[in-house]
Design a protein around this motif. Structure first.
Motif, PDB file in Angstrom:
ATOM      1  N   LYS A 112      45.425  27.786  58.288  1.00 12.19           N
ATOM      2  CA  LYS A 112      45.785  28.868  59.208  1.00 12.19           C
ATOM      3  C   LYS A 112      47.123  29.548  58.899  1.00 12.19           C
ATOM      4  N   THR A 113      47.570  29.475  57.639  1.00  9.17           N
ATOM      5  CA  THR A 113      48.788  30.197  57.257  1.00  9.17           C
ATOM      6  C   THR A 113      48.455  31.564  56.673  1.00  9.17           C
ATOM      7  N   GLY A 114      47.188  31.779  56.311  1.00  6.22           N
ATOM      8  CA  GLY A 114      46.796  33.026  55.672  1.00  6.22           C
ATOM      9  C   GLY A 114      46.947  32.993  54.163  1.00  6.22           C
ATOM     10  N   CYS A 115      47.441  31.907  53.619  1.00  3.10           N
ATOM     11  CA  CYS A 115      47.599  31.758  52.169  1.00  3.10           C
ATOM     12  C   CYS A 115      46.249  31.374  51.575  1.00  3.10           C
ATOM     13  N   LEU A 116      45.815  32.119  50.576  1.00  2.00           N
ATOM     14  CA  LEU A 116      44.557  31.820  49.896  1.00  2.00           C
ATOM     15  C   LEU A 116      44.796  30.751  48.841  1.00  2.00           C
ATOM     16  N   LEU A 117      43.862  29.799  48.730  1.00  2.00           N
ATOM     17  CA  LEU A 117      44.051  28.639  47.867  1.00  2.00           C
ATOM     18  C   LEU A 117      43.099  28.615  46.680  1.00  2.00           C
ATOM     19  N   ASN A 118      43.624  28.178  45.554  1.00  2.00           N
ATOM     20  CA  ASN A 118      42.846  27.794  44.383  1.00  2.00           C
ATOM     21  C   ASN A 118      43.074  26.296  44.266  1.00  2.00           C
ATOM     22  N   CYS A 119      42.023  25.513  44.441  1.00  2.00           N
ATOM     23  CA  CYS A 119      42.156  24.055  44.488  1.00  2.00           C
ATOM     24  C   CYS A 119      41.515  23.434  43.260  1.00  2.00           C
ATOM     25  N   CYS A 120      42.309  23.152  42.253  1.00  2.00           N
ATOM     26  CA  CYS A 120      41.791  22.609  40.994  1.00  2.00           C
ATOM     27  C   CYS A 120      41.152  21.241  41.188  1.00  2.00           C
ATOM     28  N   GLY A 121      41.703  20.414  42.059  1.00  4.84           N
ATOM     29  CA  GLY A 121      41.212  19.056  42.256  1.00  4.84           C
ATOM     30  C   GLY A 121      40.127  18.929  43.301  1.00  4.84           C
ATOM     31  N   ALA A 122      39.797  20.018  43.988  1.00  4.62           N
ATOM     32  CA  ALA A 122      38.744  20.022  45.014  1.00  4.62           C
ATOM     33  C   ALA A 122      38.296  21.468  45.187  1.00  4.62           C
ATOM     34  N   ARG A 123      37.559  21.956  44.204  1.00  2.67           N
ATOM     35  CA  ARG A 123      37.215  23.382  44.127  1.00  2.67           C
ATOM     36  C   ARG A 123      36.593  23.927  45.404  1.00  2.67           C
ATOM     37  N   GLU A 124      35.810  23.088  46.107  1.00  5.43           N
ATOM     38  CA  GLU A 124      35.129  23.554  47.317  1.00  5.43           C
ATOM     39  C   GLU A 124      36.091  23.923  48.445  1.00  5.43           C
ATOM     40  N   LEU A 125      37.339  23.490  48.354  1.00  4.94           N
ATOM     41  CA  LEU A 125      38.338  23.825  49.375  1.00  4.94           C
ATOM     42  C   LEU A 125      39.030  25.158  49.100  1.00  4.94           C
ATOM     43  N   GLY A 126      38.836  25.708  47.928  1.00  5.96           N
ATOM     44  CA  GLY A 126      39.547  26.918  47.527  1.00  5.96           C
ATOM     45  C   GLY A 126      38.844  28.196  47.938  1.00  5.96           C
ATOM     46  N   SER A 127      39.605  29.286  47.908  1.00  8.54           N
ATOM     47  CA  SER A 127      39.069  30.606  48.240  1.00  8.54           C
ATOM     48  C   SER A 127      39.199  31.586  47.080  1.00  8.54           C
ATOM     49  N   TRP A 128      39.795  31.154  45.967  1.00  7.53           N
ATOM     50  CA  TRP A 128      39.895  31.999  44.772  1.00  7.53           C
ATOM     51  C   TRP A 128      39.978  31.102  43.548  1.00  7.53           C
ATOM     52  N   SER A 129      39.689  31.688  42.387  1.00  9.74           N
ATOM     53  CA  SER A 129      39.788  30.935  41.135  1.00  9.74           C
ATOM     54  C   SER A 129      40.368  31.838  40.058  1.00  9.74           C
ATOM     55  N   LEU A 130      40.892  31.225  39.040  1.00 11.52           N
ATOM     56  CA  LEU A 130      41.468  31.953  37.910  1.00 11.52           C
ATOM     57  C   LEU A 130      40.425  32.119  36.821  1.00 11.52           C
ATOM     58  N   ALA A 131      40.414  33.284  36.229  1.00 10.06           N
ATOM     59  CA  ALA A 131      39.556  33.496  35.068  1.00 10.06           C
ATOM     60  C   ALA A 131      40.245  32.904  33.842  1.00 10.06           C
ATOM     61  N   ALA A 132      39.438  32.438  32.897  1.00  5.00           N
ATOM     62  CA  ALA A 132      39.969  32.067  31.583  1.00  5.00           C
ATOM     63  C   ALA A 132      40.213  33.401  30.886  1.00  5.00           C
ATOM     64  N   GLN A 133      41.447  33.743  30.635  1.00  9.48           N
ATOM     65  CA  GLN A 133      41.762  35.096  30.179  1.00  9.48           C
ATOM     66  C   GLN A 133      42.607  35.114  28.926  1.00  9.48           C
TER      67      GLN A 133
END
Length: 155
Positions: A90-111
């Motif tokens: 509830k902070t409004g911060c979007l998460l990328n969770c490498c150790g628990a992907r299902e908890l995240g809301s964004w991911s990084l592309a291999a770029q």
């Protein structure tokens, strides 16, 4: 895939190991400002901090970190990721969770950068090794070919 302007503000990274190093390199290549929060880091991250390329805060992540950032990347083991994600709730911060992907809301592309382009592949966090392999294949292919518009400019 989303391209962010550096004006989006710094991206919070929690964790100081090899996963954090890989992700931070990707973020830096994309032009992001990075704030790293971790009590300890691998030598390469220490060097990036010494060079002033990232801001490193030597401590564990706190709720205020998520309140102060729009985006956070958690490069932590599963249990620590779950705890940090709970802090972020509830902070409004979007998460990328490498150790628990299902908890995240964004991911990084291999770029990677190729000439004036930023090219990326992604699997929405489901197969990061596959995205990285596709990135390598694309880079290899591009290094052997020349875009049509450049061929036209040379004639």
């Amino acid at each position: 895939m989303v391209c962010l302007s550096p004006s989006a503000g710094p991206i919070l990274v929690a964790g100081g190991g090899q996963v954090a190093l890989r992700k931070i390199r990707t973020l830096l290549e994309g032009g992001a400002d990075v704030t790293l929060v971790s009590p300890s880091v691998v030598p390469e991250l220490h060097a990036l901090a010494e060079e002033g390329r990232i801001l490193w805060e030597r401590r564990t992540v706190e709720r205020k970190d998520f309140e102060d950032h729009r985006l956070a990347l958690l490069a932590l083991p599963r249990r620590e990721t779950e705890s940090a994600a709970a802090l972020a709730g509830k902070t409004g911060c979007l998460l990328n969770c490498c150790g628990a992907r299902e908890l995240g809301s964004w991911s990084l592309a291999a770029q990677f950068r190729w000439k004036e382009f930023l090219i990326g592949t992604g699997s929405f966090g489901k197969k990061p090794a596959g995205a990285a392999a596709l990135k390598r294949r694309l880079l290899n292919w591009l290094s052997k070919t020349e875009p049509e518009d450049e061929k036209e400019n040379h004639s």
